[in-house]
Design a protein around this motif. Structure first.
Motif, PDB file in Angstrom:
ATOM      1  N   ASP A 116       0.868  -1.270  -0.097  1.00  0.00           N
ATOM      2  CA  ASP A 116      -0.024  -0.240  -0.026  1.00  0.00           C
ATOM      3  C   ASP A 116       0.981   1.213  -0.116  1.00  0.00           C
ATOM      4  OD1 ASP A 116      -1.907  -1.797   0.259  1.00  0.00           O
ATOM      5  OD2 ASP A 116      -2.497  -1.169   2.281  1.00  0.00           O
ATOM      6  N   ASP A 165      -4.523   7.078  -2.827  1.00  0.00           N
ATOM      7  CA  ASP A 165      -4.222   5.948  -1.929  1.00  0.00           C
ATOM      8  C   ASP A 165      -4.119   4.860  -2.784  1.00  0.00           C
ATOM      9  OD1 ASP A 165      -3.277   7.501   0.199  1.00  0.00           O
ATOM     10  OD2 ASP A 165      -5.470   7.404   0.945  1.00  0.00           O
ATOM     11  N   THR A 188      -3.864   0.856  -2.785  1.00  0.00           N
ATOM     12  CA  THR A 188      -4.164  -0.543  -1.933  1.00  0.00           C
ATOM     13  C   THR A 188      -3.773  -1.635  -2.947  1.00  0.00           C
ATOM     14  OG1 THR A 188      -5.988   0.716  -0.668  1.00  0.00           O
ATOM     15  CG2 THR A 188      -6.007  -1.596  -0.458  1.00  0.00           C
ATOM     16  N   PRO A 243      -6.246  -6.700   1.214  1.00  0.00           N
ATOM     17  CA  PRO A 243      -6.165  -6.170   2.679  1.00  0.00           C
ATOM     18  C   PRO A 243      -6.858  -6.866   3.537  1.00  0.00           C
ATOM     19  CG  PRO A 243      -7.690  -4.975   1.221  1.00  0.00           C
ATOM     20  CD  PRO A 243      -6.963  -6.086   0.273  1.00  0.00           C
TER      21      PRO A 243
END
Length: 544
Positions: A91, A110, A112, A146
């Motif tokens: 990440d 962001d 991921t 995740p």
């Protein structure tokens, strides 16, 4: 992988850019936005991503992308620049920056990274699980991201028993269930679910190898064992071992043993009832008290029952005669033998002690012919009295003897009648009898019907003979004529009776005529005239 030098330089550039953004005074250029696309993407581990930095500023200057990832400018135009990010392993945050009218603009996104679990495993189950006891299921999940989107499920078949979010590395998830009979043979497994449907991807599942559970019920009671109390050497007896309330009865292991000898066992089950059968054969080496053992094993636990079996040896007594056939007057020895601890009694006379020989001596006589000698053997086995008997017969050879009561010495028969000459003799071997007329040597049959005639009269010498000698007896036979005097008397009586009968008949006829007044007229003087008479004159006349 990203080189450490490049990574360090990228991090420094990103920090400087952020610092400049914070230090530059706000200005007119901030009226325009710097966009980063895509916003907050989710990419597979070690994948690549195309990032576009764009702005509406008419004359933007120096559009750059600050990131710790490897990047490459792939295209640009008025107000936009496209960068290719590669080998995305973790990440990260990317920052686009540019200047508009001397003022800096920034935008961020962001990234991921998602990855599937590398390993999903359900901990081994106990080989056998008691019914009614808690079973702990444990699952390990290594890798996967995740974690906020990663769940771990514990399953019975397809039935969900527990669902938990994966935490830590590796993630360990446990749950407890109560084992029941229905769980016997059921498959348990562990499954990971990476749910990225909210990011427009999908639901990714990875399952462990299933593990099969075996549950069992072993009662606290002991098997019921049926065995014979005694068993003689050389014989066999049935053994039966049963145990109820056993689950699953068909998978239980049963062993039947005689001492240290394992027996060939046949096992069957019906419902929760288990039955094992075997045959025990007693041998001389096992004589004495031995244990019969029934052992039932299920789920690693056992139930065992032991019972005693007494094996004994008790053969029939052996009888011997010094001679089985002897002449009269011979001395005969009779013996009887058996095994140890056996008490013998020969014709009512016990042996000196158990295990000793029993014997008897006699002087054989005629009365001992066909005499049976009896030997009784007695053995005590664990409080039980056992008996065996044996007999032997003696034959004594002796000379013949004619029994006068069975051979009449005076016989009176009628001529022409049928009779049997009964004459019997005893002896061993059985004697042969012949009767001969002394005067003529005539030999009538003995014991067979024959017709008697006058010439059978006379004196006979009846002789019985066998290998041991002879014996004679005189028999007088008197055959009489049929009596003529009696016949004459009978005829005379018949004649007299006939004469008497005729005379009586004549007298009877005469008497009948007289009573009827019948007269005959004399016809000698026919010329005389007939005259009539008065009635009174007729009554005075005498009957002619």
């Amino acid at each position: 992988m990203v080189p450490l030098g490049s990574l360090h330089g990228a991090c420094c550039s990103l920090l400087i850019s952020l610092l400049l953004v914070c230090l530059l005074p706000p200005g007119k250029g901030q009226e325009f936005l710097l966009r980063v696309e895509p916003q907050d993407p989710v990419v597979p581990a070690r994948g690549s991503l195309l990032v576009n930095c764009s702005t509406d500023c008419p004359h933007p200057e120096l559009i750059t992308l600050e990131t710790s990832l490897l990047k490459e400018t792939v295209s640009n135009g008025v107000g936009w620049v496209a960068f290719q990010l590669s080998n995305v392993t973790s990440d990260s945050k990317v920052l686009c920056s540019s200047f508009c009218n001397g003022f800096q603009m920034t935008g961020s996104s962001d990234i991921t990274v998602y990855r599937f679990p590398e390993h999903v495993e359900l901990a081994p189950l106990s080989p056998w699980q008691p019914v009614g006891k808690n079973l702990t299921l444990r699952c390990w999940v290594a890798g996967g991201a995740p974690r906020t989107h990663l769940s771990v499920l514990l399953l019975r078949g397809e039935e969900e028993l527990s669902r938990q979010q994966a935490v830590r590395e590796p993630a360990e998830v446990t749950t407890t269930v109560l084992a029941g009979r229905d769980d016997h043979g059921a498959n348990f497994s562990c499954r990971s679910e990476l749910d990225l449907r909210s990011q427009g991807l999908g639901l990714f599942q990875n399952s462990s190898a299933p593990r099969q559970l075996q549950t069992f019920v072993l009662p606290v009671t002991f098997p019921h064992l049926t065995v014979p109390r005694f068993l003689e050497v050389g014989t066999s007896g049935p053994l039966v071992c049963t145990l109820d309330k056993l689950f699953p009865a068909s998978e239980a292991q049963v062993q039947l043993a005689l001492g240290n000898q394992m027996l060939n066992t046949s096992v069957s089950s019906q419902g929760d009832m288990l039955t094992a059968t075997a045959t025990a054969t007693a041998s001389a080496e096992q004589e004495g008290t031995r244990e019969i053992v029934c052992n039932v094993t299920l789920g690693g636990e056992s139930r065992e029952t032991r019972k005693n079996l007494t094996i004994y040896s008790f053969r029939e007594p052996t009888m011997n005669l010094s001679e089985s056939t002897v002449p009269e007057g011979t001395t005969v020895n009779v013996t009887c033998a058996a095994g140890a601890r056996v008490q013998l009694t020969l014709d009512g006379v016990p042996a000196v002690a158990p295990g000793q020989l029993a014997q008897l001596q006699i002087n054989a006589t005629e009365r001992d012919d066909r005499r049976s000698f009896f030997c009784s053997a007695t053995l005590e086995v664990d409080g039980l009295i056992l008996r065996r008997n044996r007999s032997v017969q003696l034959r004594v050879l002796y000379g013949p003897k004619i029994d006068p009561t069975k051979c009449p010495q005076h016989l009176t028969w009628k001529d022409g009648t049928t009779h049997i000459l009964q004459c019997q003799a005893r002896g061993n071997p059985d004697p042969q009898i012949q009767c001969l007329q002394e005067s003529s040597g005539f030999q009538p049959p003995v014991g067979i019907p024959f017709r008697v005639s006058l010439n059978y009269s006379g004196t006979y010498c009846c002789r019985a003979a066998n290998s041991q000698g002879t014996h004679t007896l005189t028999v007088v036979m008197n055959v009489q004529n049929r009596n003529p005097l009696v016949v004459t008397i009978v005829m005379a009586v018949l004649v007299i009776l006939g004469l008497v009968t005729v005379t009586a008949a004549s007298l009877y006829i005469f008497g009948v005529q007289k009573r009827n007044d019948i007269y005959h007229v004399n016809q000698g003087s026919t010329w005389l005239p007939l005259t009539s008479k008065q009635p009174n004159e007729v009554l005075r006349e005498e009957p002619s």
